[in-house]
Design an enzyme around this catalytic site. Structure first.
Site, PDB file in Angstrom:
ATOM      1  N   ASP A 190      -1.779   6.549   6.463  1.00 60.69           N
ATOM      2  CA  ASP A 190      -2.823   5.684   5.904  1.00 60.69           C
ATOM      3  C   ASP A 190      -3.142   4.636   6.968  1.00 60.69           C
ATOM      4  O   ASP A 190      -2.372   3.714   7.190  1.00 60.69           O
ATOM      5  CB  ASP A 190      -2.298   5.022   4.619  1.00 60.69           C
ATOM      6  N   LYS A 213     -12.314  -1.919   5.918  1.00 66.29           N
ATOM      7  CA  LYS A 213     -11.465  -2.841   6.670  1.00 66.29           C
ATOM      8  C   LYS A 213     -11.932  -2.897   8.124  1.00 66.29           C
ATOM      9  O   LYS A 213     -12.477  -3.873   8.575  1.00 66.29           O
ATOM     10  CB  LYS A 213      -9.993  -2.410   6.598  1.00 66.29           C
ATOM     11  N   TRP A 263       0.825  -1.212   0.000  1.00 68.23           N
ATOM     12  CA  TRP A 263       0.000   0.000   0.000  1.00 68.23           C
ATOM     13  C   TRP A 263       0.849   1.246   0.000  1.00 68.23           C
ATOM     14  O   TRP A 263       0.492   2.250  -0.642  1.00 68.23           O
ATOM     15  CB  TRP A 263      -1.008  -0.010   1.156  1.00 68.23           C
TER      16      TRP A 263
END
Ligand SMILES: *Cc1c(COP(=O)(O)O)cnc(C)c1O
Length: 358
Positions: free
Chosen positions: A170, A194, A102
């Site tokens: 993030d 998530k 990511w």
């Protein structure tokens, strides 16, 4: 019908209480005679839902008044571009720590809008390079980290020290997993699918002084100042996801807030890692210090056993344990909404499978 334990990395399991409340309110929200999905986002009923969700999130995370909370379309990935476009200001470069898949995606998009300085990147994505080795640029617009790499299962344990450079994180896969000090961050963002609710939205928590200076090319819907001025309703927001996020926040409050949630999360992760460590059959590639409390990757002694492991797991009501295609093996995502009984059931199954196959 009985529910399975779903270890998916995202979209991920939701608390059963939250789903049941949504079901109860599905066709008639609070006597309005309509579903939340059917409401105008500008009507007073929906505005009350949206405002309450924000207030509950502020309370859970102890978000100071000088931070804006935005509810935006486009998931976390849209923010990969929105962040440089909004907070670069008159700077030219931004610092990024590259700790996994990511981080790499965030870097790739940021490069379209600014010069990216990768301050640290380990040889393998199974650790976080020690801060003493980072090459920080004091003139960077911000320092970006991915606080939990969902795919590799690597999580920051110490807050980076970056002086006056705003820290951007993030937190898609570990937001709300434990209390954090929001004042140490310039910007926090997370996709909702998530550790919060359904897909389709990102939450951005940003310090007021960092916005209002977006690049002219910034699309209006990604302009933090414009969205803040419009209470995240510059255009139609993902109304149902926002509502579901609100139900999840209420549920976390009912559980006792983030201190209580963190205790359960730590216990769940500790017992799963202990099961892996106690066996010569299972292994995890992540350096012990940086093991994620949310996403637990693990391998079997041979990939030939993977299919049988997954098959047996499914029969035991334990699903979506296959690791990401880029890393292989298994991955158990054990977010806030995964009950401790789910982790206990997984451990029992792992021990049984080991006995039969070792
Ligand atoms: C899933 C994920 C993303 C991307 O989220 P989308 O909402 O699909 O854009 C970004 N960062 C992390 C850490 C993630 O886990």
């Amino acid at each position: 019908m009985s529910r399975v334990f779903n270890f998916s990395a995202g979209p991920a399991t939701l608390a059963e209480d939250v789903l049941k409340q949504a079901q109860e309110e599905m066709v008639d929200w609070n006597g309005t005679g309509m579903s939340v999905m059917e409401m105008s986002h500008r009507g007073k009923d929906y505005v009350s839902i949206a405002e309450e969700a924000e207030a509950d999130l502020r309370e859970l995370m102890n978000i100071p008044a000088n931070y804006k909370v935005l509810f935006l379309q486009g998931g976390a990935s849209a923010q990969f571009a929105a962040i440089p476009m909004n907070i670069l200001g008159d700077k030219k470069t931004a610092d990024y720590v590259c700790t996994g898949s990511w981080s790499k995606k965030a870097i790739a998009d940021a490069k379209k809008y600014c010069e990216v300085n990768v301050v640290a990147q380990p040889d393998a994505f199974n650790t976080i390079p020690d801060q003493s080795e980072w090459k920080l640029n004091p003139d960077a617009a911000y320092l970006h980290i991915c606080s939990n790499e969902t795919i590799e299962g690597v999580e920051f344990k110490d807050l980076p020290e970056c002086g006056d450079v705003p820290l951007v994180a993030d937190m898609s896969s570990n937001i709300l997993s434990r209390p954090i000090d929001v004042t140490k961050y310039g910007l926090i963002y997370a996709g909702t699918q998530k550790n919060i609710g359904p897909a389709g939205m990102a939450i951005v928590i940003v310090r007021e002084d960092l916005i209002g200076n977006a690049m002219p090319i910034t699309p209006s819907v990604l302009d933090y100042q414009k969205q803040a001025d419009a209470d995240s309703m510059l255009n139609t927001p993902p109304t149902y996801t926002w509502y579901m996020a609100g139900l999840a926040f209420k549920n976390l409050k009912k559980m006792g807030g983030l201190e209580a949630v963190a205790k359960i999360n730590d216990r769940k992760a500790a017992k799963l890692y202990a099961c892996i460590d106690a066996s010569d059959f299972y292994a995890t590639p992540v350096e012990a210090k940086y093991r994620s409390v949310m996403n637990v990757p693990f391998t079997l002694p041979s990939a030939d056993l993977d299919a049988a492991f997954l098959d047996g797991a499914k029969k035991a009501g334990l699903v979506t344990l296959k690791g990401h295609r880029s890393v292989g093996g298994m991955r158990a995502s054990i977010y806030n909404a995964m009950p401790e009984e789910g982790v206990d059931a997984l451990i029992a199954y792992m021990q049984e499978f080991e006995k039969a196959n070792a």
